[in-house]
Write an enzyme that holds these catalytic residues in place. Structure first.
Site, PDB file in Angstrom:
ATOM      1  N   HIS A 142      20.563  78.023-128.832  1.00  0.00           N
ATOM      2  CA  HIS A 142      19.286  78.713-128.971  1.00  0.00           C
ATOM      3  C   HIS A 142      18.328  77.724-129.631  1.00  0.00           C
ATOM      4  CE1 HIS A 142      16.804  82.210-129.012  1.00  0.00           C
ATOM      5  NE2 HIS A 142      16.925  82.518-130.286  1.00  0.00           N
TER       6      HIS A 142
ATOM      7  N   HIS B 242      21.949  84.835-135.878  1.00  0.00           N
ATOM      8  CA  HIS B 242      21.022  83.779-136.291  1.00  0.00           C
ATOM      9  C   HIS B 242      19.900  84.391-137.117  1.00  0.00           C
ATOM     10  CE1 HIS B 242      19.198  85.406-132.661  1.00  0.00           C
ATOM     11  NE2 HIS B 242      18.144  84.632-132.754  1.00  0.00           N
TER      12      HIS B 242
ATOM     13  N   ASP C 262      13.913  89.182-135.398  1.00  0.00           N
ATOM     14  CA  ASP C 262      14.361  90.338-134.605  1.00  0.00           C
ATOM     15  C   ASP C 262      15.858  90.615-134.794  1.00  0.00           C
ATOM     16  OD1 ASP C 262      14.706  87.927-133.119  1.00  0.00           O
ATOM     17  OD2 ASP C 262      14.798  89.003-131.212  1.00  0.00           O
TER      18      ASP C 262
ATOM     19  N   ASP D  70      21.102  85.567-127.765  1.00  0.00           N
ATOM     20  CA  ASP D  70      20.129  84.505-127.985  1.00  0.00           C
ATOM     21  C   ASP D  70      20.735  83.136-127.728  1.00  0.00           C
ATOM     22  OD1 ASP D  70      18.972  86.902-128.965  1.00  0.00           O
ATOM     23  OD2 ASP D  70      17.430  85.714-129.973  1.00  0.00           O
TER      24      ASP D  70
HETATM   25 ZN   LIG Z   1      16.394  87.690-130.416  1.00  0.00          ZN
HETATM   26 ZN   LIG Z   2      16.424  84.314-131.390  1.00  0.00          ZN
END
Ligand SMILES: [Zn+2]
Ligand SMILES: [Zn+2]
Length: 303
Positions: free
Chosen positions: A138, A61, A65, A206
């Site tokens: 998520h 995604h 991060d 996630d």
């Molecule tokens: Zn993450």
């Molecule tokens: Zn994330």
């Protein structure tokens, strides 16, 4: 044989001794990188693996991060004089995000091709591996991925002989070639026994736990899954931020009957994830509370 390295195990921000979650697979001379957050280049360097053979980058995604390390990685690949095209795969919109990041990584000596995933489930082949993308839950569109290496059946000389196939064609058929001789077509399945167990790696981070994750991870040799929190009283927080606890990940691993679970994507607030090993293994004994740089060489089972 597939080499797997879990380059980092952090979530949200890199920490000293804990880089952001990222995985690299090596198979047959190609490398596939899954996610590339800030510092993934350093993690790769520590691993001693080269970024130059990365033929495919796959993104779960578009949170920083998981992708903010990309421009630097592209520049390093360019400086290593990579010429072959690079395929970038990710959720719908990945092209726009990467093209934006490329404002600070121009003039690369290789082309970038894109594959955007829009459906809830999608399969495609890269570098000789079958990839299955599946949408997870998520707070932005996010996908998990399974990588499978199929294994053909054993050569069956008796079957080949019974069908009167010329011995000169056997090795070509065994290698997977379809051959036509004098209007007769011979296919590999005519000389091979039933297909054998291959190799499978599933990477999922996630997300909240979902049935589809257990289904797609089913029978994996290795299941790398997020576990944001080890503390049992963090379940509400995990729900609120659309993440999982260690115990939720272990429950998925148990359901999916995987061989081994590696946890990753730990919260920066969790200083010692290993402290929860015993409790999480009560749910799934094959759990490894992974550390950065954990590797495995997956091999076909002996016949
Ligand atoms: Zn993450
Ligand atoms: Zn994330």
């Amino acid at each position: 044989m597939i080499d797997v390295a879990l380059l980092g195990t952090g979530g949200m921000m890199p920490l000293p001794n804990r880089w952001l979650s990222s995985m690299m697979l090596r198979y047959n001379g190609s490398s596939i990188l899954v996610d590339c957050g800030e510092g993934t280049q350093v993690a790769l360097k520590e691993q001693g693996w080269s970024p130059k053979p990365i033929d495919v980058m796959i993104f779960t995604h578009m949170h920083a991060d998981h992708i903010s390390g990309l421009p630097g990685m592209l520049l390093t690949m360019g400086n290593a004089d990579r010429r072959e095209p690079l395929l970038i795969v990710g959720p719908k919109g990945i092209t726009r995000v990467v093209e934006g990041l490329r404002m600070i990584a121009r003039d690369l000596p290789f082309e970038i091709e894109y594959k955007e995933i829009g459906a809830n489930e999608e399969s495609f082949d890269v570098c000789g591996l079958k990839v299955e993308a599946f949408r997870v839950c998520h707070n932005v569109t996010c996908y998990g991925y399974s990588f499978s290496l199929e294994r053909a059946g054993k050569f069956d000389a008796k079957r080949a002989r019974e069908q009167g196939i010329d011995i000169k064609l056997w090795s070509r058929l065994q290698r997977g070639e379809t051959i036509t001789v004098d209007d007769m077509t011979f296919t590999p399945d005519m000389v091979l026994g039933p297909s054998r167990k291959g190799l499978k790696v599933t990477y999922c981070t996630d997300t909240r736990p979902l049935d589809i994750i257990a289904r797609k991870a089913e029978g994996s040799d290795l299941f790398i899954c997020e576990g944001m929190y080890g503390e049992k009283d963090m379940l509400d927080k995990a729900k609120e931020h659309k993440h999982m606890t260690f115990y939720e990940a272990a429950t998925l691993a148990k359901k999916a009957e995987v061989k081994e679970l590696w946890l990753t994507h730990y919260s920066p607030s969790l200083p010692n994830p290993k402290a929860y090993t015993k409790e999480v293994r009560e749910i799934f004994p094959g759990t490894v509370v992974a550390k950065d740089g954990r590797t495995v060489e997956l091999k076909f089972e002996e016949d």
